[in-house]
Design an enzyme around this catalytic site. Structure first.
Site, PDB file in Angstrom:
ATOM      1  N   GLN B 651      29.439  53.393  39.706  1.00 19.69           N
ATOM      2  CA  GLN B 651      30.382  52.281  39.664  1.00 19.69           C
ATOM      3  C   GLN B 651      30.467  51.675  38.261  1.00 19.69           C
ATOM      4  OE1 GLN B 651      32.540  50.811  42.077  1.00 19.69           O
ATOM      5  NE2 GLN B 651      32.150  52.884  42.770  1.00 19.69           N
ATOM      6  N   LYS B 714      24.499  40.914  44.192  1.00 15.66           N
ATOM      7  CA  LYS B 714      25.638  40.261  43.540  1.00 15.66           C
ATOM      8  C   LYS B 714      26.919  41.093  43.543  1.00 15.66           C
ATOM      9  CE  LYS B 714      23.498  37.041  40.290  1.00 15.66           C
ATOM     10  NZ  LYS B 714      23.265  36.775  38.859  1.00 15.66           N
ATOM     11  N   GLU B 718      33.053  45.776  39.962  1.00 13.94           N
ATOM     12  CA  GLU B 718      34.080  45.381  39.003  1.00 13.94           C
ATOM     13  C   GLU B 718      33.565  44.999  37.629  1.00 13.94           C
ATOM     14  OE1 GLU B 718      37.588  43.586  41.519  1.00 13.94           O
ATOM     15  OE2 GLU B 718      35.691  43.362  42.561  1.00 13.94           O
TER      16      GLU B 718
END
Ligand SMILES: Cc1cc2nc3c(=O)[nH]c(=O)nc-3n(C[C@H](O)[C@H](O)[C@H](O)COP(=O)(O)OP(=O)(O)OC[C@H]3O[C@@H](n4cnc5c(N)ncnc54)[C@H](O)[C@@H]3O)c2cc1C
Ligand code: SF4
Lengths: 337, 751
Positions: B651, B714, B718
């Site tokens: 990611q 958390k 992004e």
């Protein structure tokens, strides 16, 4: 899906016959990587496709002799790009192919099809835009005041500023190559490659001087003392799989530091495969340095005309040519055999 | 902080094999009996109305079944309700055309080919009106964005402080239109059975899709079943429902036959959402030793005529650095465009670019190292609200990233780090993204063989969510990963919220953990009550599940199968809902109804919760021809608990790669006169290819935060893209001395 006929030609005379029978809008199908694309998006609408794949048997050889480099029209881009003799004696040809498209496309696409690939002007490639003189003569040009960052600054007209997008053809133009054509009547003719494509003028839809049904059989690149000191420099937004914003094909014959002969082609900036005789003339008989390269680049783009977004292209083109010239001058080569 | 052994251990995706062998069924792969095929007819103008259609030629195409236009179905569906921004543009409800490529007809035929052919033969008689393309276009309407979904910040007197500041930066920036271009297209398949509708469609929120569709079609949500087991990329584009779904449902109802739609790549540019272009005005005031005294950030964002959609990234930029005087403002510019929507770090990617560029400009003006400038202005308290950060490890990210990158070898003067013909530049920037979390429900079933089944209507949009769920359940139940089966992406399963805002891992793992805790508690209670077992009489809270055993505090243990036998006669099933801190009590009900409910990192009462990162980039710019390349990038991130470092790495890395594209390649080009997209295909809409992506290093800075949520998660999806735009622009400045304030940065900016 528009219906179309599909036929496979066993040899060149069969291809000519099939095309002649099908009339004006029959098209040869080689690798299909450009033509099928254009058919899917509704830009090319042939009534018949004549598959010339089997012509590989006769027209897919690569040979280098004292006369120069001979390339059959059905040679695949990857084959010529990786051929040891081409890599050694005509690096500009090999590089122009290596730096084009992607490996998958190069494995499919042929040299004949490559030189006839059509512009990437987005207005041309999408029939939902009304104004495009190249696609529909007389409708105007949407690109002139529109999105035209990629379009041409050399050889443009008031009717069309579409760029010729290919790479290999610029190397052919630079090296003074000839193309062998077979007419529907069965006669062959050879013309200078530089004369294969036309300037847009007021007939941008007529892109080449091919006669209806004429078949490209192959290319001949004349030998010369400049071919080994040659390279293709391609400048683009991303590192690979991108068309040129500007490119330069250069070949230099240098004796004792003096340029005896120069051959210069430009890509990404012109409406057709482009040879810059003006830049060649500046270089002839001179010693290459930054100032001379600059003078040649100035000459090459003296007649450039820009339209808004592509205003940067003459400067990019000049710098590309300078970089290519200075790089070619420092190439370490074996003298031509 | 979780204590389990699987949390934080790299695990390969449990669905990986199915994906690479083609067994994973994406929605358009789902098998329906005898489907008819739909093809969209979209408008070739951006503004006007339809005088009429000529359908004669289209109807003559063999295999044609139906053509839907506003004339015959306009009244049968309402417009969809976007996730954000209120209203949106119409499609078949009326004869109005409000943007380029608007759906104006749907052709249905026996085959895809026949539908496409007929669609191309639909003739439309348009009444054309002059359209406004974007900022500065005649007819575009600007308004101030009022407080609502997003709000502005005013602290102290930023104007006066700016006027009084000894060192100032005052600059304007811009970011372009971008489209997600996920590989999977915007497909929809609809099938009716006995008045009930099943929809197979890639979605980031199956309950949301169901809820909106029910309203649009005036149905009961319970009569609609949405299935989206796998999603081939979404990035925000599959978050809200689009207009196509209802019309495909209506097409299927008219034919009494399943209908399948696979739109084209170029249609994807106009029938779904995108990241709208933005403009920014930034003013920074500082003392000569680098302390910020004033921060002003005004943004402008394009949206469609009816929509109020905006991302207001000032909600992040206002709280990154300590500053006593803050003023933010956001304006909307309405043009004749489709409605924009979420795209990876929707507010932060476009708004952090100007802030982090301006900080770099300030560092240069102060003759200060850019990292030191951040250190001087670092804060553990949000300057916009005065609330504490639940945790904030920004400077640790900078320090670890700088060490790995070799930042100390940087010569601060621009244009000095040359390598032959290439100008070398090093830049850095801060990344930040709110730690959001939504409510979710999960059902966990333990079988007599000691295997678990987890059911949750969560979404794996390629992130590895299936694996996160399996890790959580296996960890909590003391099982191996392979002993857990996960079912997701289906409204027959317990509800989960929108897979967006980097909230999904946090939201779903808490729900799964809670259901697993229910299983443990039931097993423990049965074990302590059973006289013949080893745990008789123990405190049930002291028992744990690990390595296939129920274990007591003094080493007592019993196989999980045995423990299950005491608690249930067959299987044990627990359903649990998790309501995170910061959401209203009815939030779970809202999710079931398909509405969005999320606790946002900047919306909580007790603390501000954000993930932070520091991003470092080396660029090379050719001294003569000026093309820009990125040979290496390092990102260091602190995002709380990392559930699966393997997919987390992907990611972060994916975000950074996308950042290279966002800064250097991507831009949707719009014809200024006709307000139409021009490069609507991925041959001309450039994204990085392999050779543009060289070394990408990811550092995960350990961070424990029990305040953000019990598991300390958390979210990471992004934050990896957020700092890249500015880091690259700052590196380009360092290489060339040119400050480029408009993205994408291209050779023409540097010639
Ligand atoms: C995404 C993408 C990126 C690309 N990038 C580049 C690039 O960077 N540089 C570059 O140079 N090219 C690039 N290309 C273009 C590619 O090189 C051409 O599509 C390819 O070379 C065409 O060859 P083909 O054999 O497939 O031609 P086809 O598609 O089969 O034919 C093209 C045309 O030539 C005609 N034709 C073919 N052979 C003959 C013949 N022997 N005689 C007469 N007429 C003939 C056909 O009738 C047709 O009109 C790219 C293409 C794509 C799709
Ligand atoms: S530049 Fe040429 S190809 Fe492009 S729109 Fe104008 S006429 Fe058509």
């Amino acid at each position: 899906m528009r219906p179309f006929a599909y036929e496979q030609a066993g040899d060149s005379s069969a291809a000519l016959r099939m095309t002649a029978n099908r009339g004006a809008s029959a098209q040869y199908l080689a690798g299909g990587t450009n033509l099928l694309d254009l058919m899917k998006i509704g830009v090319a609408k042939p009534v018949a496709l004549v598959d010339i794949g089997p012509l590989r048997a006769d027209h897919a050889s690569i040979s280098v002799d004292a006369d120069g480099l001979h390339l059959g029209a059905l040679v695949r881009m990857a084959e010529a790009a990786e051929h040891p003799d081409v890599l050694r004696d005509y690096p500009v040809i090999a590089q122009s192919l290596q730096l084009a498209a992607s490996q998958q496309l190069r494995n499919m696409a042929t040299l004949g099809g490559n030189v006839l690939q059509r512009t990437r002007c987005n207005y041309f490639r999408d029939p939902s835009w009304h104004a495009c003189n190249k696609r529909d003569p007389g409708t105007g040009c949407a690109a002139m005041d529109g999105v035209n960052r990629r379009l041409a600054v050399l050889g443009t007209s008031a009717h069309c500023i579409a760029h010729y997008p290919g790479d290999f053809a610029n190397a052919l133009a630079a090296l003074g190559a000839e193309v062998t054509l077979l007419s529907p009547e069965g006669t062959t003719r050879r013309i200078l490659f530089e004369e294969l494509h036309r300037l847009p003028g007021d007939t941008p839809h007529q892109e080449t001087n091919l006669h209806p049904g004429e078949l490209i059989l192959g290319f001949h690149v004349p030998a010369g003392p400049w071919t080994r000191r040659s390279l293709y420099l391609k400048i683009r937004d991303r590192e690979s799989y991108d068309f040129a914003q500007a490119s330069a094909a250069v070949a230099l014959a240098v004796v004792d530091g003096t340029i005896q002969q120069a051959r210069i082609g430009l890509g990404g900036v012109a409406t057709k495969p482009w040879r810059s005789h003006a830049a060649e003339a500046v270089l002839q008989g001179q010693r290459l340095d930054e100032a001379l390269a600059h003078a040649a680049a100035e000459a090459a783009f003296r007649d450039a005309v820009t339209h808004g977004e592509n205003a940067f292209k003459p400067e990019l083109g000049r710098r590309t040519l300078m970089r290519a010239l200075l790089q070619a001058a420092t190439m370490e080569i074996q003298p031509n055999a | 902080m979780p204590d389990g052994k699987l949390f934080g251990q790299p695990a390969i995706r449990i669905d990986g094999r199915a994906k690479v062998t083609g067994r994973a069924r994406y929605p358009s792969d789902e098998v329906v009996a005898n489907p008819a095929w739909a093809f969209l007819v979209t408008s070739a103008i951006a503004r006007g109305r339809i005088r009429g259609f000529d359908l004669q030629e289209a109807r003559a195409v063999p295999g044609l079944l139906d053509i839907l236009t506003h004339d015959n179905v306009g009244g049968e569906a309402e417009k969809p309700q976007p996730m954000s921004g209120g209203s949106t543009t119409p499609t078949l409800e009326s004869d109005q055309i409000c943007h380029d490529g608007q759906i104006i007809g749907i052709v249905v035929a026996e085959s895809f080919e026949a539908a496409r052919e007929a669609a191309h033969k639909v003739r439309v008689d348009y009444e054309v009106q002059q359209a406004s393309a974007s900022f500065d276009s005649p007819g575009a309407e600007e308004e101030v964005r009022e407080a609502g979904e997003h709000k502005d910040y005013q602290v102290g007197d930023a104007e006066a402080a700016f006027a009084a500041a000894e060192v100032t930066i005052d600059a304007r920036y811009g970011t372009p239109t971008q489209h997600h271009n996920a590989i999977e297209l915007f497909t929809t398949t609809c099938e009716w059975r006995d008045g009930k509708l099943t929809v197979y469609e890639p979605s980031q929120f199956v309950y949301g899709l169901r809820g909106s569709l029910a309203k649009q079609l005036r149905m009961e949500p319970g009569d609609i079943h949405v299935v989206s087991r796998f999603v081939g990329g979404a990035f925000g584009s599959k978050g809200g429902i689009t207009a196509r779904t209802a019309w495909i449902a209506i097409a299927a109802r008219r034919l009494n036959r399943p209908v399948k739609l696979v739109p084209t790549r170029d249609q994807g540019f106009t029938i779904a959402t995108y990241r709208a272009e933005t403009r920014h005005h930034i003013q920074l005031g500082a003392t000569p030793d680098g302390k910020l005294t004033s921060f002003r950030h005004e943004g402008w964002e394009v949206t469609s005529r009816p929509s109020q959609y905006n991302v207001s990234g000032t909600e992040t930029t206002a709280r990154i650095y300590a500053c006593p005087n803050i003023l933010t403002k956001v304006n909307l510019v309405h043009a004749d465009r489709n409605t924009p929507g979420f795209m990876r770090a929707p507010p932060d990617t476009p708004y952090m670019f100007p802030l982090e560029s301006a900080m770099d400009e300030l560092a240069a003006a102060l003759n200060m190292d850019p990292i030191e400038l951040r250190r001087i202005n670092d804060t553990q308290t949000d300057p916009a609200t005065g609330k504490p950060y639940s945790s904030r490890c920004l400077m640790r990210c900078y320090d670890e990233g700088a060490a790995r990158f070799g930042w100390q070898r940087r010569d601060a003067r621009p244009g000095t780090m040359r390598d032959g013909e290439w100008l070398v530049g090093w830049g850095c920037a801060t990344a930040a993204y709110p730690a959001n979390i939504g409510p979710a429900a999960a059902r966990v079933t333990l079988s007599p063989e000691g295997r678990a089944r987890v059911q949750i209507a969560a979404h794996d949009i390629g992130t590895g969510a299936y694996t996160v769920v399996a890790i959580t359940a296996a960890d909590r139940l003391g099982l191996e990963l392979g002993q857990v089966v996960v079912e997701m992406g289906d409204t027959d399963l317990p509800a989960a919220g929108l897979a967006a805002g980097s909230s999904h891992t946090a939201g779903i793992s808490h729900a799964v953990a809670k259901a697993c805790e229910g299983i443990r508690a039931r097993l423990a209670e049965a074990a302590v009550l059973s006289n013949d077992g080893p745990m008789a009489g123990l405190d049930p809270a002291s028992l744990v599940l690990s390595a296939g055993m129920l274990r007591g505090p003094a080493g007592q243990s019993e196989e999980i199968q045995k423990a299950l036998g005491r608690a249930a006669s067959g299987v044990l099933e627990v359903y649990a809902e998790n309501l995170p801190k910061g959401v209203p009590p009815d939030a779970m009900g809202k999710i079931y109804q398909g509405q969005m409910a999320m606790s946002r990192g900047h919306g909580r009462e007790d603390a501000i919760t954000y993930a932070f990162g520091a991003q470092f980039v080396e660029v090379r710019v050719h001294a003569r021809t000026r093309e820009v390349r990125v040979p290496r990038a390092v990102g260091a991130f602190a995002s709380g608990t990392i559930v699966n470092p393997l997919t987390a790495h992907s990611q972060y890395m994916g975000g950074m790669i996308w950042g290279i594209g966002a800064a250097l390649h991507e831009a949707t080009e719009i014809d200024p006169r006709e307000a139409r997209y021009v490069n609507d295909n991925i041959a001309e809409y450039l994204i990085p290819v392999n050779s543009d992506v060289r070394s990408i290093e990811v550092i995960m800075v350990p961070e424990e935060d029990s305040q953000v949520n019990p598991l300390g998660i958390k979210g990471i999806g992004e934050v990896g893209i957020v700092g890249m735009n500015a880091a690259i622009a700052n590196a380009v400045w360092h290489a060339t001395g040119r400050r480029v304030r408009e993205l994408p940065i291209r050779m023409e900016h540097l010639l």
